[in-house]
Design a protein around this motif. Structure first.
Motif, PDB file in Angstrom:
ATOM      1  N   SER A 241       5.375   6.533   2.374  1.00 27.12           N
ATOM      2  CA  SER A 241       5.986   7.861   2.207  1.00 27.12           C
ATOM      3  C   SER A 241       7.264   7.778   1.362  1.00 27.12           C
ATOM      4  O   SER A 241       7.604   8.721   0.655  1.00 27.12           O
ATOM      5  CB  SER A 241       6.229   8.541   3.550  1.00 27.12           C
ATOM      6  OG  SER A 241       7.434   8.138   4.131  1.00 27.12           O
ATOM      7  N   CYS A 242       7.947   6.633   1.416  1.00 33.08           N
ATOM      8  CA  CYS A 242       9.092   6.409   0.517  1.00 33.08           C
ATOM      9  C   CYS A 242       8.605   6.419  -0.932  1.00 33.08           C
ATOM     10  O   CYS A 242       9.216   7.036  -1.807  1.00 33.08           O
ATOM     11  CB  CYS A 242       9.748   5.058   0.787  1.00 33.08           C
ATOM     12  SG  CYS A 242      10.381   4.819   2.452  1.00 33.08           S
TER      13      CYS A 242
ATOM     14  N   CYS B  58      12.836   5.871   5.782  1.00 38.70           N
ATOM     15  CA  CYS B  58      13.203   7.282   5.676  1.00 38.70           C
ATOM     16  C   CYS B  58      14.549   7.529   6.347  1.00 38.70           C
ATOM     17  O   CYS B  58      15.420   8.203   5.795  1.00 38.70           O
ATOM     18  CB  CYS B  58      12.164   8.163   6.362  1.00 38.70           C
ATOM     19  SG  CYS B  58      10.478   7.943   5.788  1.00 38.70           S
TER      20      CYS B  58
ATOM     21  N   THR C  83      10.364   1.310   2.646  1.00 40.96           N
ATOM     22  CA  THR C  83       9.655   0.530   3.651  1.00 40.96           C
ATOM     23  C   THR C  83       8.214   0.954   3.859  1.00 40.96           C
ATOM     24  O   THR C  83       7.453   0.252   4.495  1.00 40.96           O
ATOM     25  CB  THR C  83      10.365   0.613   5.015  1.00 40.96           C
ATOM     26  OG1 THR C  83      10.490   1.983   5.342  1.00 40.96           O
ATOM     27  CG2 THR C  83      11.734  -0.025   4.972  1.00 40.96           C
ATOM     28  N   CYS C  84       7.848   2.126   3.360  1.00 39.14           N
ATOM     29  CA  CYS C  84       6.479   2.569   3.592  1.00 39.14           C
ATOM     30  C   CYS C  84       5.996   3.437   2.454  1.00 39.14           C
ATOM     31  O   CYS C  84       6.739   3.749   1.534  1.00 39.14           O
ATOM     32  CB  CYS C  84       6.355   3.323   4.911  1.00 39.14           C
ATOM     33  SG  CYS C  84       7.117   4.946   4.865  1.00 39.14           S
TER      34      CYS C  84
ATOM     35  N   CYS D 110       9.507   6.610   9.023  1.00 38.46           N
ATOM     36  CA  CYS D 110       9.818   5.215   9.355  1.00 38.46           C
ATOM     37  C   CYS D 110      11.305   4.943   9.129  1.00 38.46           C
ATOM     38  O   CYS D 110      12.050   5.830   8.731  1.00 38.46           O
ATOM     39  CB  CYS D 110       8.976   4.253   8.526  1.00 38.46           C
ATOM     40  SG  CYS D 110       9.481   4.206   6.804  1.00 38.46           S
TER      41      CYS D 110
HETATM   42 CU   LIG Z   1       9.017   4.921   3.911  1.00 35.04          CU
END
Ligand SMILES: [Cu+2]
Ligand SMILES: [Cu+2]
Lengths: 71, 71
Positions: free
Chosen positions: A15-16, B15, A12-13, B12
């Protein structure tokens, strides 16, 4: 070296994306990995002596994402 | 009842979903995720090392914070 596209569900973002690139990118025989949040996939260039589509798919699955190789 | 308290660097819902999936796949765990505070509370038959290894599979940094009594 071979290349493969693996579909990845559940990101989803950014960092994923980074988590997958770093984690899978440090595996033996992975030359390059580019993960796209928009396309929901990972394009991986790898050494077929050290990795297979199945081991790469499993590496992403193990991180808590749904991963399917497009072949 | 005591729960193990872990820090997991989640940013998020992607995660926290990844954390949920790896814990489900491990099995034998009951857990709560506090996303804003980056905490995961786990009640499990597994030992702390196994739980921490499982959380680290997500590729996010994780650490054990200690026991916490459930409210
Ligand atoms: Cu993420
Ligand atoms: Cu996230």
């Amino acid at each position: 070296a071979r290349s493969i596209v693996i579909s990845v569900e559940g990101m989803t973002c950014h960092s994923c994306v980074q988590a997958i690139e770093q984690h899978v990118g440090k595996r033996n025989g992975v030359h390059n990995i580019k993960v796209s949040l928009e396309d929901k996939n990972a394009v991986i260039i790898y050494d077929s002596k050290l990795q297979t589509p199945a081991t790469l798919q499993e590496a992403i699955y193990d991180m808590g994402f749904d991963a399917t190789s497009a072949g | 009842m005591q729960k193990h308290e872990f820090f997991v660097d989640m940013t998020c819902e992607g995660c926290s979903n990844a954390v949920t999936r790896v814990l489900h796949r491990l099995g034998g765990v009951q857990f709560d995720i506090d996303l804003p505070n980056k905490k995961v509370y786990i009640d499990s038959e597994h030992n702390v090392d196994t739980l921490l290894e499982t959380l680290k599979k997500t590729g996010k940094s994780a650490s054990y914070l200690g026991e916490k009594s459930a409210q």
